[in-house]
Design a protein around this motif. Structure first.
Motif, PDB file in Angstrom:
ATOM      1  N   LEU A 199     108.574  13.027 -18.647  1.00  0.00           N
ATOM      2  CA  LEU A 199     109.850  13.730 -17.427  1.00  0.00           C
ATOM      3  C   LEU A 199     109.543  14.467 -15.771  1.00  0.00           C
ATOM      4  O   LEU A 199     110.752  14.119 -14.980  1.00  0.00           O
ATOM      5  CB  LEU A 199     109.659  15.683 -17.778  1.00  0.00           C
ATOM      6  N   LEU A 200     108.448  13.979 -15.097  1.00  0.00           N
ATOM      7  CA  LEU A 200     108.958  13.650 -14.392  1.00  0.00           C
ATOM      8  C   LEU A 200     108.983  12.571 -14.265  1.00  0.00           C
ATOM      9  O   LEU A 200     109.937  12.781 -12.562  1.00  0.00           O
ATOM     10  CB  LEU A 200     106.354  13.579 -13.667  1.00  0.00           C
ATOM     11  N   TRP A 201     109.064  11.266 -14.275  1.00  0.00           N
ATOM     12  CA  TRP A 201     109.951  10.468 -14.092  1.00  0.00           C
ATOM     13  C   TRP A 201     111.944  10.636 -13.526  1.00  0.00           C
ATOM     14  O   TRP A 201     111.640  10.433 -12.821  1.00  0.00           O
ATOM     15  CB  TRP A 201     109.642   9.294 -14.874  1.00  0.00           C
ATOM     16  N   ALA A 202     111.977  11.366 -14.563  1.00  0.00           N
ATOM     17  CA  ALA A 202     113.847  11.415 -14.467  1.00  0.00           C
ATOM     18  C   ALA A 202     113.680  11.962 -13.546  1.00  0.00           C
ATOM     19  O   ALA A 202     114.978  12.771 -12.538  1.00  0.00           O
ATOM     20  CB  ALA A 202     113.936  12.283 -15.657  1.00  0.00           C
ATOM     21  N   ALA A 203     112.789  13.230 -12.827  1.00  0.00           N
ATOM     22  CA  ALA A 203     112.772  14.079 -11.856  1.00  0.00           C
ATOM     23  C   ALA A 203     112.844  13.620 -11.047  1.00  0.00           C
ATOM     24  O   ALA A 203     113.275  13.775  -9.688  1.00  0.00           O
ATOM     25  CB  ALA A 203     111.734  15.360 -11.589  1.00  0.00           C
ATOM     26  N   GLY A 258     112.898  24.117  -4.706  1.00  0.00           N
ATOM     27  CA  GLY A 258     113.417  22.988  -5.283  1.00  0.00           C
ATOM     28  C   GLY A 258     113.587  23.148  -7.615  1.00  0.00           C
ATOM     29  O   GLY A 258     114.512  22.680  -7.178  1.00  0.00           O
ATOM     30  N   TRP A 259     112.338  24.386  -7.454  1.00  0.00           N
ATOM     31  CA  TRP A 259     112.974  24.087  -9.416  1.00  0.00           C
ATOM     32  C   TRP A 259     113.950  24.447  -9.654  1.00  0.00           C
ATOM     33  O   TRP A 259     115.187  24.261 -10.666  1.00  0.00           O
ATOM     34  CB  TRP A 259     111.850  24.735  -9.561  1.00  0.00           C
ATOM     35  N   PRO A 260     114.818  25.999  -8.984  1.00  0.00           N
ATOM     36  CA  PRO A 260     116.200  26.221  -9.663  1.00  0.00           C
ATOM     37  C   PRO A 260     116.937  25.017  -9.510  1.00  0.00           C
ATOM     38  O   PRO A 260     117.820  25.054 -10.218  1.00  0.00           O
ATOM     39  CB  PRO A 260     116.230  26.992  -8.441  1.00  0.00           C
ATOM     40  N   GLN A 261     117.041  24.454  -8.377  1.00  0.00           N
ATOM     41  CA  GLN A 261     117.684  23.324  -8.354  1.00  0.00           C
ATOM     42  C   GLN A 261     117.752  22.114  -8.861  1.00  0.00           C
ATOM     43  O   GLN A 261     118.872  21.521  -9.560  1.00  0.00           O
ATOM     44  CB  GLN A 261     118.376  22.406  -6.922  1.00  0.00           C
TER      45      GLN A 261
END
Length: 247
Positions: free
Chosen positions: A134-138, A173-176
């Motif tokens: 998930l970190l890689w995708a983000a 950041g997170w909501p986007q």
């Protein structure tokens, strides 16, 4: 053929009847949903927290995080599960390293650290393996030049309103980012619901998850059990489809 075997339960009422009447089916399905959903939720929350401590802080921290992800992503899931079992089992490396001088134990303790009936070990392995993904995708999205520039400007604007970098990430950041992670989240959830190799290594075992039951039944020479396994596989596929529609 394999295609005929998997398609058989759709038109075979006895196969579905055998699946529903098997005493393991409902609990195995519950374990699959429990471990899949909770491990995905924990992985998302942990990934979001890690991002909140790095994104927008410094390029060095983000670079270090990116370098750390490579070896974690390269480790096969089953190998990681085997390593965790060797570490956490009652006769594993942690207990051996602390015994008897620290624990006073001369024999392995009767602790359910692996093959536990609640699937906690399986969830721990899933979380540890899916957070790097998930970190890689983000980061693949956040490090795009246009996205990084816009996010930096917005974070700077939020700072002028008196919010800390941590608070700015959660509000801006997170909501986007979350809507852009729909496909990776679905991949993580689908894997958590249908994983077989890791569930065989670290449990649960009595009963196992529905994916393990389906795999065992599909390998059976009895046509009735084989059809039951195909029915279980179709059930998991439908479950993944429902969650895909929900996302």
């Amino acid at each position: 053929t394999g295609v005929q075997t998997c398609a058989l339960p759709i038109f075979n009422a006895p196969a579905w009847s055998g699946l529903l009447q098997d005493p393991q089916t409902l609990r195995a399905l519950g374990l699959s949903v429990w471990t899949g959903l909770l491990s995905t939720a924990l992985a998302v929350l942990l990934a979001a927290w890690v991002l909140s401590t790095t994104v927008g802080r410094s390029a060095t921290q983000t670079h270090r995080l990116t370098r750390w992800l490579a070896p974690m992503l390269a480790v096969p899931h089953a190998a990681f599960a085997i390593g965790l079992v060797a570490l956490l089992a009652p006769s594993g490396w942690i207990v051996r390293g602390l015994s008897p001088w620290a624990t006073g134990l001369d024999v392995p303790p009767p602790w359910t650290t692996t093959q536990d009936p609640w699937g906690l070990g399986l969830m721990a392995v899933l979380v540890c393996k899916e957070v790097p993904f998930l970190l890689w995708a983000a980061l693949a999205y956040l490090q795009r030049p246009d996205v990084a520039r816009r996010l930096q400007q917005e974070m700077r604007l939020v700072h002028t309103l008196g919010y800390s970098a941590h608070a700015a990430w959660w509000r801006v950041g997170w909501p986007q980012l979350l809507p852009r992670l729909t496909a990776p989240l679905l991949a993580v959830l689908a894997y958590g619901l249908t994983v077989v190799d890791m569930a065989l290594v670290i449990g649960p075992a009595a009963p196992p998850t529905l994916a393990v039951l389906a795999w065992q039944w599909l390998l059976d020479a009895d046509p009735a059990l084989n059809a039951r396994g195909a029915g279980a596989a179709w059930t998991l596929a439908a479950l993944v489809g429902l969650f895909a529609l929900a996302l």
